[in-house]
Design a protein around this motif. Structure first.
Motif, PDB file in Angstrom:
ATOM      1  N   HIS A   1      42.896 109.538  33.328  1.00 47.70           N
ATOM      2  CA  HIS A   1      41.477 109.859  33.180  1.00 47.70           C
ATOM      3  C   HIS A   1      40.640 108.636  32.818  1.00 47.70           C
ATOM      4  O   HIS A   1      39.410 108.672  32.915  1.00 47.70           O
ATOM      5  CB  HIS A   1      41.286 110.944  32.123  1.00 47.70           C
TER       6      HIS A   1
ATOM      7  N   LYS B   1      34.454 104.987  35.790  1.00 57.31           N
ATOM      8  CA  LYS B   1      33.483 105.214  36.862  1.00 57.31           C
ATOM      9  C   LYS B   1      32.206 105.862  36.323  1.00 57.31           C
ATOM     10  O   LYS B   1      31.092 105.517  36.737  1.00 57.31           O
ATOM     11  CB  LYS B   1      34.090 106.082  37.953  1.00 57.31           C
TER      12      LYS B   1
ATOM     13  N   VAL C   1      33.785 115.846  40.769  1.00 55.46           N
ATOM     14  CA  VAL C   1      33.263 115.124  39.600  1.00 55.46           C
ATOM     15  C   VAL C   1      33.454 116.039  38.401  1.00 55.46           C
ATOM     16  O   VAL C   1      32.638 116.930  38.129  1.00 55.46           O
ATOM     17  CB  VAL C   1      31.779 114.754  39.781  1.00 55.46           C
TER      18      VAL C   1
ATOM     19  N   HIS D   1      36.019 115.116  35.168  1.00 53.78           N
ATOM     20  CA  HIS D   1      36.247 114.405  33.911  1.00 53.78           C
ATOM     21  C   HIS D   1      35.098 113.458  33.576  1.00 53.78           C
ATOM     22  O   HIS D   1      34.892 113.113  32.408  1.00 53.78           O
ATOM     23  CB  HIS D   1      37.564 113.639  33.982  1.00 53.78           C
ATOM     24  N   GLU D   2      34.348 113.039  34.578  1.00 55.62           N
ATOM     25  CA  GLU D   2      33.209 112.150  34.338  1.00 55.62           C
ATOM     26  C   GLU D   2      32.195 112.759  33.386  1.00 55.62           C
ATOM     27  O   GLU D   2      31.529 112.053  32.619  1.00 55.62           O
ATOM     28  CB  GLU D   2      32.522 111.799  35.661  1.00 55.62           C
TER      29      GLU D   2
ATOM     30  N   PHE E   1      38.343 107.899  35.632  1.00 59.32           N
ATOM     31  CA  PHE E   1      37.143 108.720  35.734  1.00 59.32           C
ATOM     32  C   PHE E   1      36.096 108.308  34.702  1.00 59.32           C
ATOM     33  O   PHE E   1      34.904 108.243  34.994  1.00 59.32           O
ATOM     34  CB  PHE E   1      37.494 110.194  35.564  1.00 59.32           C
TER      35      PHE E   1
END
Length: 350
Positions: free
Chosen positions: A16, A22, A295, A297-298, A19
């Protein structure tokens, strides 16, 4: 213009971390201060992938940041949280909180004695379908809820790489799929229904032959009479419904909220049946889960940044991490003893 919040990534061994990185890089009000990992080679590889700065000295990175995001092996959480507290930096921590409740309670006590904000990473909290289900349950439309079933998992265990990763080492992870995946379901149960009283479980390591379980089934009982079932596995080739809630007045079915069910359908992710009222019968929501959009875990990292920027309370805290872990630990103990076990929710102070 206000300077972006500089976030240090402590540990990149949990996938993770990709993520979260990002998500941070996508924000104008946040920036990556750098990364550190107990494995320098892994840190270098990760940094090269995102053009980030590697710090060999963890303390130096803590001096260069405004907040930290911890994505290490679970066994390292306590040490990294303590370091962030000492540096006075707000903390976002990957789930589960710790390898066991005893260590989680130590973390809670450290944070209770500190003004440092802490957020536990529970991404289901930020999925619009979870909020929709919470509102349906709270509305009373389902009548007396008698049974909730949550199936959550993936097929990564069918990959050789996963079976060689730290996730399958109980010393580093604290457990197998029941902790790794089941803690998501435990937190969702708390969000929807509060804390259960007792747990029972059965574990299996038969499929993959690992030191930890690859498949698990846990049952939680509530004072109200509600029974909640959590089914987890690293070996789900495919699936559909992830959440089923049955009440005397209606039913809720949810799909597309875990890796196993993500490819299954393109619509009707949330279906609700009501026995009475003007909306009786089946209704299909147009809500698309974050997992399906790709989208997911972002949103954890974005919620952390939002709280820091807005000066508001963290949306999930250390108690959430501790109490979800307490549910899972009680289930493990129930599996060991072969009987229903009470769930102990430790008092952690103010």
């Amino acid at each position: 213009m206000t300077q972006p919040i500089r976030i240090a990534l402590l540990g990149v061994q949990h996938y993770h971390a990709n993520f979260w990185t990002k998500a941070i890089l996508a924000r104008k009000d946040a920036a990556m201060a750098g990364i550190w990992d107990s494995d320098p080679a892994l840190a270098e590889k990760f940094a090269n992938a995102y053009a980030l700065t590697v710090f060999g000295d963890r303390q130096a990175l803590l001096q260069e940041c405004d907040a930290v995001a911890i994505c290490s092996t679970t066994i390292e959480h306590r040490e990294l949280i303590a370091a962030a507290i000492d540096a006075g930096k707000p903390i976002l921590c990957e789930k589960p909180l710790s390898v066991n409740v005893r260590e989680g309670l130590e973390i809670c006590r450290m944070l209770a004695a500190s003004p440092v904000p802490f957020m536990q990473g529970f991404p289901k909290r930020f999925d619009p379908v979870s909020e929709a289900v919470r509102k349906i349950v709270a509305s009373g439309d389902l009548g007396t809820v008698t049974l909730c079933r949550i199936r959550h998992g993936h097929s990564h265990g069918l990959s050789d790489d996963f079976c060689k990763a730290w996730f399958v080492d109980p010393e580093k992870s604290g457990g197998g799929t029941l902790l790794d995946e089941g803690v998501h379901a435990a937190d969702l149960l708390r969000l929807l229904f509060g804390e259960p009283e007792r747990a029972f479980a059965a574990l299996s390591a038969h499929t993959l032959g690992l030191p930890v379980e690859d498949t698990a089934l846990a049952t939680f009982s509530y004072r109200s009479g509600l029974l909640a079932e959590v089914a987890t596995s690293w070996c789900f080739a495919a699936a559909d419904h992830s959440i089923e809630i049955y009440g005397t007045g209606g039913t809720v079915l949810v799909s597309g909220v875990d890796i196993a069910s993500r490819p299954t359908r393109e619509e009707a992710f949330l279906q609700v049946f009501r026995r009475d009222g003007t909306t009786r019968g089946w209704q299909v929501s147009d809500i698309v889960p974050h997992f399906k959009t790709g989208v997911f875990h972002e949103h954890v990292a974005w919620a952390f940044i939002d709280a820091l920027v807005g000066g508001t309370a963290m949306p999930t805290g250390v108690r959430d991490g501790l109490y979800a872990s307490a549910m899972i630990e009680a289930a493990y103990e129930a599996a060991r003893q072969g009987r229903m076990m009470p769930i102990d929710y430790p008092e952690v102070g103010p």
